[in-house]
Write a protein that holds these residues in place. Structure first.
Motif, mmCIF file in Angstrom:
data_model
loop_
_atom_site.group_PDB
_atom_site.id
_atom_site.type_symbol
_atom_site.label_atom_id
_atom_site.label_comp_id
_atom_site.label_asym_id
_atom_site.label_seq_id
_atom_site.Cartn_x
_atom_site.Cartn_y
_atom_site.Cartn_z
ATOM 1 N N GLN A 66 0.707 -1.149 0.120
ATOM 2 C CA GLN A 66 0.174 -0.037 0.214
ATOM 3 C C GLN A 66 1.198 1.437 0.150
ATOM 4 O O GLN A 66 1.751 1.719 0.700
ATOM 5 C CB GLN A 66 -0.467 0.334 1.363
ATOM 6 N N VAL A 67 0.430 1.811 -0.973
ATOM 7 C CA VAL A 67 1.210 3.595 -1.561
ATOM 8 C C VAL A 67 0.108 4.971 -0.407
ATOM 9 O O VAL A 67 -0.096 4.565 -1.098
ATOM 10 C CB VAL A 67 1.905 3.087 -2.565
ATOM 11 N N ASN A 68 0.623 5.829 0.401
ATOM 12 C CA ASN A 68 0.259 6.434 0.197
ATOM 13 C C ASN A 68 1.165 8.041 -0.144
ATOM 14 O O ASN A 68 2.446 8.524 0.647
ATOM 15 C CB ASN A 68 0.410 6.451 1.809
ATOM 16 N N LEU A 69 0.612 8.257 -0.900
ATOM 17 C CA LEU A 69 2.305 8.978 -2.206
ATOM 18 C C LEU A 69 1.933 10.698 -1.244
ATOM 19 O O LEU A 69 2.581 10.838 -1.413
ATOM 20 C CB LEU A 69 1.993 9.065 -3.145
ATOM 21 N N PRO A 70 0.753 10.887 -0.983
ATOM 22 C CA PRO A 70 0.519 12.962 -0.561
ATOM 23 C C PRO A 70 0.741 13.358 0.192
ATOM 24 O O PRO A 70 0.954 13.964 0.473
ATOM 25 C CB PRO A 70 -0.866 13.155 -0.478
ATOM 26 N N GLN A 71 2.102 12.331 1.194
ATOM 27 C CA GLN A 71 3.249 13.373 2.356
ATOM 28 C C GLN A 71 4.471 12.881 1.572
ATOM 29 O O GLN A 71 4.740 11.508 1.247
ATOM 30 C CB GLN A 71 2.955 12.233 3.841
ATOM 31 N N ALA A 72 4.924 14.051 2.382
ATOM 32 C CA ALA A 72 6.483 14.166 1.800
ATOM 33 C C ALA A 72 7.007 15.069 2.613
ATOM 34 O O ALA A 72 6.733 15.736 3.426
ATOM 35 C CB ALA A 72 7.102 14.589 0.203
ATOM 36 N N ASP A 73 8.703 14.605 3.102
ATOM 37 C CA ASP A 73 9.355 15.594 3.627
ATOM 38 C C ASP A 73 9.734 15.810 3.284
ATOM 39 O O ASP A 73 11.117 17.298 4.226
ATOM 40 C CB ASP A 73 9.900 15.062 5.479
ATOM 41 N N ALA A 74 10.112 16.762 1.425
ATOM 42 C CA ALA A 74 11.108 17.569 1.121
ATOM 43 C C ALA A 74 10.366 18.705 2.065
ATOM 44 O O ALA A 74 9.305 19.012 1.565
ATOM 45 C CB ALA A 74 11.485 16.900 -0.624
ATOM 46 N N GLU A 75 11.564 19.476 1.478
ATOM 47 C CA GLU A 75 11.748 20.926 1.460
ATOM 48 C C GLU A 75 10.848 21.634 0.200
ATOM 49 O O GLU A 75 11.212 20.842 -1.059
ATOM 50 C CB GLU A 75 12.760 21.501 1.446
ATOM 51 N N PRO A 76 10.434 22.696 0.248
ATOM 52 C CA PRO A 76 9.541 23.306 -1.509
ATOM 53 C C PRO A 76 10.807 23.788 -2.329
ATOM 54 O O PRO A 76 12.173 24.043 -1.394
ATOM 55 C CB PRO A 76 8.828 24.421 -1.394
ATOM 56 N N PRO A 77 11.483 23.646 -2.989
ATOM 57 C CA PRO A 77 11.906 24.237 -3.901
ATOM 58 C C PRO A 77 12.498 25.734 -4.117
ATOM 59 O O PRO A 77 11.721 26.946 -3.781
ATOM 60 C CB PRO A 77 11.859 23.657 -5.739
ATOM 61 N N ALA B 18 1.991 18.239 -5.996
ATOM 62 C CA ALA B 18 2.416 18.881 -4.493
ATOM 63 C C ALA B 18 1.990 17.946 -3.485
ATOM 64 O O ALA B 18 1.031 16.748 -3.713
ATOM 65 C CB ALA B 18 1.373 19.319 -4.539
ATOM 66 N N THR B 19 2.875 18.141 -2.280
ATOM 67 C CA THR B 19 2.502 16.700 -1.278
ATOM 68 C C THR B 19 2.006 17.661 -0.249
ATOM 69 O O THR B 19 3.045 18.229 -0.282
ATOM 70 C CB THR B 19 3.414 16.003 -1.365
ATOM 71 N N GLN B 20 1.977 16.942 0.586
ATOM 72 C CA GLN B 20 1.826 17.782 2.362
ATOM 73 C C GLN B 20 2.888 17.115 2.890
ATOM 74 O O GLN B 20 3.643 15.743 2.510
ATOM 75 C CB GLN B 20 0.410 18.126 2.779
#
Length: 138
Positions: free
Chosen positions: A42-53, A132-134
């Protein structure tokens, strides 16, 4: 009686053929190895810890709702067709050459709706695309 004639020859072990055989086996294993991806995860793609460009350029924002509705630059499209989406993307991209397309897809959105947005972006000539992610966490 002594049957020995001169010095006795020491046996010699040549490692070069051994190394050659090992390298051939290693190359064979590297070429025949297949990498499989687990598809049952199961993959939950809408979350990430990356900084915005760091550099913010002109962006075209496309939002995909869970029910398949699409909005381009906060304007909800009346049709869900790829042709209507292509027209809206071309209209939004007129002012700036090579804008950045930001796709904000809901986690529960149908995969087909996101693929339609990507297809429309290709037809509209947009090549710089991001999702876009949160942030995951507090």
């Amino acid at each position: 009686m002594n049957f020995r004639h001169g010095e006795r020859d020491e046996p010699e072990i040549n490692l070069i053929p051994f190394i050659d055989v090992l390298l051939v086996i290693l190359i064979f294993l590297m070429l025949t190895t297949t990498f499989s991806q687990a598809t049952a995860l199961q993959v939950n793609l809408p979350q990430a810890d990356a900084e915005p460009p760091p550099q913010v350029r002109r962006e075209i924002t496309v939002a995909v709702a869970a029910d398949g509705r699409v909005a381009v630059q906060d304007v909800v499209l009346p049709e869900r067709s790829v042709a209507a989406l292509v027209a809206a993307l071309r209209h939004a991209a007129e002012a700036t050459p090579e804008p950045l397309l930001v796709i904000q897809a809901d986690a529960a959105a149908a995969h087909q709706a996101v693929v339609d947005v990507l297809d429309a972006a290709r037809q509209a000539g947009l090549v710089q695309i991001t999702f876009a992610t949160q942030r995951s966490g507090p």
